[in-house]
Each structure stands twice: as structure tokens, then as C-alpha cells.
Scaffold this active site. Sequence first.
Site, mmCIF file in Angstrom:
data_model
loop_
_atom_site.group_PDB
_atom_site.id
_atom_site.type_symbol
_atom_site.label_atom_id
_atom_site.label_comp_id
_atom_site.label_asym_id
_atom_site.label_seq_id
_atom_site.Cartn_x
_atom_site.Cartn_y
_atom_site.Cartn_z
ATOM 1 N N GLY A 276 63.684 -42.237 20.734
ATOM 2 C CA GLY A 276 63.402 -43.377 19.748
ATOM 3 C C GLY A 276 62.145 -43.488 19.072
ATOM 4 O O GLY A 276 62.840 -44.505 17.789
ATOM 5 N N GLU A 318 61.786 -38.917 25.582
ATOM 6 C CA GLU A 318 62.607 -37.416 25.333
ATOM 7 C C GLU A 318 62.169 -38.213 23.438
ATOM 8 O O GLU A 318 63.561 -38.183 23.030
ATOM 9 C CB GLU A 318 64.763 -37.860 25.473
ATOM 10 C CG GLU A 318 64.194 -37.818 27.247
ATOM 11 C CD GLU A 318 65.769 -37.990 27.451
ATOM 12 O OE1 GLU A 318 66.353 -37.679 28.559
ATOM 13 O OE2 GLU A 318 66.641 -38.469 27.181
ATOM 14 N N PRO A 319 61.684 -37.930 23.095
ATOM 15 C CA PRO A 319 61.271 -37.821 21.803
ATOM 16 C C PRO A 319 61.778 -36.564 21.298
ATOM 17 O O PRO A 319 61.501 -35.322 21.296
ATOM 18 C CB PRO A 319 60.133 -37.781 21.829
ATOM 19 C CG PRO A 319 59.538 -37.173 22.441
ATOM 20 C CD PRO A 319 60.153 -37.233 23.925
ATOM 21 N N ARG A 321 63.376 -37.186 16.723
ATOM 22 C CA ARG A 321 63.346 -37.474 15.466
ATOM 23 C C ARG A 321 61.381 -37.917 15.062
ATOM 24 O O ARG A 321 60.906 -37.150 14.872
ATOM 25 C CB ARG A 321 63.454 -39.141 15.007
ATOM 26 C CG ARG A 321 63.307 -39.330 13.762
ATOM 27 C CD ARG A 321 63.588 -40.817 14.088
ATOM 28 N NE ARG A 321 64.225 -41.022 14.648
ATOM 29 C CZ ARG A 321 65.524 -41.995 13.651
ATOM 30 N NH1 ARG A 321 65.795 -41.064 12.397
ATOM 31 N NH2 ARG A 321 67.241 -41.461 14.684
ATOM 32 N N ARG A 358 72.495 -38.906 6.162
ATOM 33 C CA ARG A 358 71.533 -40.025 6.992
ATOM 34 C C ARG A 358 71.655 -41.368 5.905
ATOM 35 O O ARG A 358 72.050 -42.087 5.889
ATOM 36 C CB ARG A 358 69.876 -39.543 7.231
ATOM 37 C CG ARG A 358 70.324 -38.542 8.647
ATOM 38 C CD ARG A 358 68.989 -39.140 9.171
ATOM 39 N NE ARG A 358 68.520 -40.131 10.069
ATOM 40 C CZ ARG A 358 67.692 -41.108 9.312
ATOM 41 N NH1 ARG A 358 67.057 -41.053 8.254
ATOM 42 N NH2 ARG A 358 67.377 -42.737 9.707
ATOM 43 N N TYR A 362 74.168 -44.359 8.084
ATOM 44 C CA TYR A 362 73.066 -45.352 8.327
ATOM 45 C C TYR A 362 72.736 -46.440 6.962
ATOM 46 O O TYR A 362 71.528 -46.809 8.178
ATOM 47 C CB TYR A 362 72.092 -44.954 9.074
ATOM 48 C CG TYR A 362 72.440 -43.896 10.233
ATOM 49 C CD1 TYR A 362 73.336 -44.459 11.141
ATOM 50 C CD2 TYR A 362 71.628 -42.645 10.138
ATOM 51 C CE1 TYR A 362 73.774 -43.126 12.189
ATOM 52 C CE2 TYR A 362 72.671 -41.709 11.482
ATOM 53 C CZ TYR A 362 72.818 -42.121 12.533
ATOM 54 O OH TYR A 362 73.420 -40.960 13.385
ATOM 55 N N CYS A 389 81.928 -34.577 -3.854
ATOM 56 C CA CYS A 389 82.934 -35.433 -4.575
ATOM 57 C C CYS A 389 82.703 -36.664 -3.750
ATOM 58 O O CYS A 389 83.814 -36.821 -3.034
ATOM 59 C CB CYS A 389 83.922 -34.652 -5.068
ATOM 60 S SG CYS A 389 83.476 -33.479 -5.927
ATOM 61 N N GLU A 390 82.239 -37.644 -3.990
ATOM 62 C CA GLU A 390 82.245 -38.991 -2.833
ATOM 63 C C GLU A 390 80.632 -39.704 -4.058
ATOM 64 O O GLU A 390 79.239 -39.614 -3.484
ATOM 65 C CB GLU A 390 81.564 -38.350 -1.382
ATOM 66 C CG GLU A 390 81.692 -38.997 -0.621
ATOM 67 C CD GLU A 390 82.847 -39.322 0.023
ATOM 68 O OE1 GLU A 390 84.188 -40.839 -0.192
ATOM 69 O OE2 GLU A 390 83.677 -38.477 0.002
ATOM 70 N N TYR A 419 67.668 -34.814 12.054
ATOM 71 C CA TYR A 419 68.928 -35.503 12.652
ATOM 72 C C TYR A 419 69.699 -35.002 10.933
ATOM 73 O O TYR A 419 70.347 -36.065 10.071
ATOM 74 C CB TYR A 419 69.050 -36.921 12.462
ATOM 75 C CG TYR A 419 69.212 -37.215 14.445
ATOM 76 C CD1 TYR A 419 69.339 -36.753 14.999
ATOM 77 C CD2 TYR A 419 67.302 -37.732 13.822
ATOM 78 C CE1 TYR A 419 69.039 -37.171 16.637
ATOM 79 C CE2 TYR A 419 67.401 -38.028 15.037
ATOM 80 C CZ TYR A 419 68.346 -37.386 16.212
ATOM 81 O OH TYR A 419 67.620 -37.994 17.955
HETATM 82 C C1 LIG Z 1 69.858 -39.988 25.480
HETATM 83 C C2 LIG Z 1 68.870 -39.915 24.153
HETATM 84 N N1 LIG Z 1 67.801 -39.623 24.462
HETATM 85 C C3 LIG Z 1 67.055 -39.348 23.666
HETATM 86 C C4 LIG Z 1 67.713 -39.513 22.637
HETATM 87 C C5 LIG Z 1 66.397 -38.469 20.307
HETATM 88 O O1 LIG Z 1 65.686 -39.839 19.618
HETATM 89 P P1 LIG Z 1 65.310 -40.019 18.825
HETATM 90 O O2 LIG Z 1 65.694 -38.567 18.186
HETATM 91 O O3 LIG Z 1 65.184 -40.782 17.950
HETATM 92 O O4 LIG Z 1 63.458 -39.490 19.989
HETATM 93 C C6 LIG Z 1 68.228 -39.387 21.913
HETATM 94 C C7 LIG Z 1 69.566 -39.623 20.672
HETATM 95 O O5 LIG Z 1 70.111 -40.657 20.202
HETATM 96 C C8 LIG Z 1 69.193 -39.841 22.728
HETATM 97 O O6 LIG Z 1 70.387 -40.565 22.465
#
Ligand SMILES: Cc1ncc(COP(=O)(O)O)c(C=O)c1O
Length: 461
Positions: A276, A318-319, A321, A358, A362, A389-390, A419
Site C-alpha cells: 500500500g 507486499e508492495p 504499486r 484508474r 478511483y 464510447c463513454e 493497476y
Molecule cells: C493483500 C494485499 N497485499 C498487497 C497489495 C498491494 O498493494 P500496493 O500495490 O498498493 O502496494 C494489495 C493491493 O490491493 C493487497 O490487497
Amino acid sequence: MRAHEAGAMHAEVGSRGPAWLRTPGDVNALLPQLWPRSVTRGPDGVLAVGGRGVHDLAAEFGTPVYVLDEADFRARCREFAEGFGEAELFYAGKAFICKAVVRMLAEEGLSLDVCSGGELAVALAAGMPPDRIGLHGNNKSVDELRRALDAGVGRIVLDSFQEIDRLTTLARERGVQPRVMVRVTVGVEAHTHEYIATAHEDQKFGFSLAGGAARAAVERVLADGVLELRGLHSHIGSQIFDTDAFEVAAKRVLGLQAAIRDAHGTELPELDLGGGFGIAYTSQDDPRTPAELADGLRRIVKEDCDALGLAVPRLSFEPGRAIVGPAVFTLYEVGTVKDVDGIRTYVSVDGGMSDNIRTALYDASYSATLAGRASEAPPILARVVGKHCESGDVVVKDEFLPADVQPGDLLAVPGTGAYCRSMASNYNHVPRPPVIAVRDGVARVIVRRETEADLLALDVG
Ligand SMILES: Cc1ncc(COP(=O)(O)O)c(C=O)c1O
């Protein structure tokens, strides 16, 4: 699988654009935090990446095209790995996955988080060692669980009581003891620039901490003894810029860890605080470096553990993005330019919401620049839109572009590594663009362009 993602917040201010938008005077400037690091603009105004000019790339690969700066991607992997030290880093494949990227991750020493059978298939096809793969998902099918067990993945993150039962049955049948974590919903919803504590129990992911489901899940796994419970998992959202929300999450999840120890005499050896970490999409965003993030997160966990008398668990993150997002830009060609009197100029490119959903989904903010030439024309407020077409088919809501922007111009949108291709669609039967990797003057296709023949091949009626 982002629990919630909010776009940058800004107010429209008519034809001058939102207040934060960079001043028209620097319309040719490249803000370094927005672009892959090898991107330069030559004296002729032409952008180059990895030593290749964008005209060359457009001629060879067509547009739209996602352009990955391979050296930049690898450098970001290494910066995370070095910054986070002992922690295990599971790159979140949902941000963007393909075999070439998986091989780069494996070479740079990262592990991989997948959340479907499809992502697992890519990981295995690319040769990621199975014990460095983690499987996520709130509704993993029995087939996905079976495939994960047969492959010998390193961990499965449990997300429901039904899944505990399914996995327990499958593991018993096979006589194996898979390593698992329990995903805890800690009641923290992280937004772009804020977080709201206790506000987000109402969601599909994980086991609620406040409602007691998380503890019950842990107790069920411990009582059965079939699955090897390695630790608790928390992921609080996406595009987060500071560690405050993580601090609340860590405190809560470690509180559960201490309660489990007190009740069962078991200290779980691992803790995952998810991904995140935010990136810069516009001049408004100011992300922390991996080292800064890691220092903050380590300190938070250490203080909480000390206060609770817990040994510091092995951390994992878990990076997604933050690693791939800034390493990619999308190169488009302008098709039409339409001036809507007194309001703004609509610049239509040859892609749109099918390659970057996105903005529509979002309300995300992006930036753009004229990529193929210099211009001395005065800046105008433009909206970069797609060909779908939107009317919500917007790529960049507000950007100053030179007033002489015209059909045939190349336009580049940075920050599209995460994403975008992974959420791409075939809306209007527009084939999805390729991904090319550029490094040291060499460009290669790592995901080929989809063709109309690909689409017709699925249409068997
Ligand atoms: C469980 C989990 N881990 C990691 C991520 C990766 O998030 P980010 O790409 O924002 O680092 C997500 C994204 O939705 C997630 O749901």
C-alpha cells in the site's frame, strides 16, 4: 484487491484547473519523482528512456504502449530489499505481472504475492521458486488451493472459515502441512492522505478483529493442527504516504498476537503488514523512500512488541504499486483536439479507459507531457481522454499542454506501471496494448499487443 483507494483530492477551479496544478510556465519540465529514472528530454523536446527515443519506440511497437524502464524497476526492487533488510518482500503481482517481470523479481531476490490461479500460473511458468510465492484471495477456489498445494507455495493467507475447512481437508488428503497466515481486518481504512480508525470493518477481506472472528480463526487452525500457522496478516489499503495508519494496524494485530500467546502459549513467528505504499502521480504527491518506510515500520513493531513482551516476529510486506508504478509510462498518439469554448481543450489519445481504468474507477489523478517534440506555444488547460464510447473515459483530468498540441503528437503519461495493464479491458473491442522493457538502448516486447484476431478467437458463436 485494494481494500480502498482514493484518488488525490482536489477542487476544480474552472479553466485554470485545480489549484495544485503546476504553473503553466514549466510545461516542458519533467518532475523527477513522476518519471522512470532513465527518462530524459533532449534539446529537441523528445523524451528518451533507457537510451531509446520515443519516436523510435512508437515506430517499432506502435501506440499505445506501456514502456517499462527495466533498470529503474530493478533498482526499486533492490531499494526495497535493502531498505527492508531482514523482512521478506512479496511483490504484489496484482499491480502488474508477466513472466519477464517475475524473472526480474526472482533475480533481484524478491518473493511474490499472487491472488488467483492465473497469477500463480504466470509465477510458476516464469520459474519463481514456489516457496517464495504467497497465495491471497477472499474466495480462492478449491482448484486454486489444490494447485497451490501441489506446487508447494510458501504460504497461503487464509481469508474465511470455509477456506480453513477446505484447505484443511485438502492438506489432510495429501498428508502435507502448508504454511498459512490469518488475514486480520484491523478496522483501519487508509486513504491517500488520511486514515479513519475503526471505520472499515464492513468489507469482504479477512477476519474481523473487533468482532472476534480473527481470534476464532487462529484458534480453529491451532486446534486442528493440520495447517502450520506462521502468523497474522494485515493489509490496510493502498496509496498510503505515511506510517500512521500502519502504526494503528500494527498495534491492533500485535495485541491479538499477545492475546494468543496468553491463551495458548504460542508466539507466532511471522507478521505481514501488507503493501500500500504510495507513489507520485502528480506534483502533489510526496512519497517516502523505502528506507524511510522500513525504518518507521520497524520502529513501530519493535515498540509494540517491547510493550507487549513479545519477541519481534519476522516481518514481511507486499508492495506492488511502489515498485512497478513509477517504472512505467504509457505512450499514446493524439488523434483529435477539441476546444470546448472557455472551459478546456479535450485531447483524445488512441487508448483510454481500456488501458488505464484508474481515473474513471478511483477518480485518480495523473499527469501528462508532450513527448515527441518541443513547443514554445503557450500552455492551455487540457483534459486527456480516450477513444471509448463513454464520457467518463478520461486518462488525465487536468494538465497544462502546449496550445499547439495536435493530431500525430506523442503524449506520455507517467506512473502507469501499477493497476493499468493488470486492470486493462477490451472495452469497445479495443485490443490491449503491449508492454515493452527498455534497458541500455535495447527495447523488447515482454507482453505482446493483443490483436483483433485474439479477440475474434474467443468469439466462437
Ligand atoms: C493483500 C494485499 N497485499 C498487497 C497489495 C498491494 O498493494 P500496493 O500495490 O498498493 O502496494 C494489495 C493491493 O490491493 C493487497 O490487497
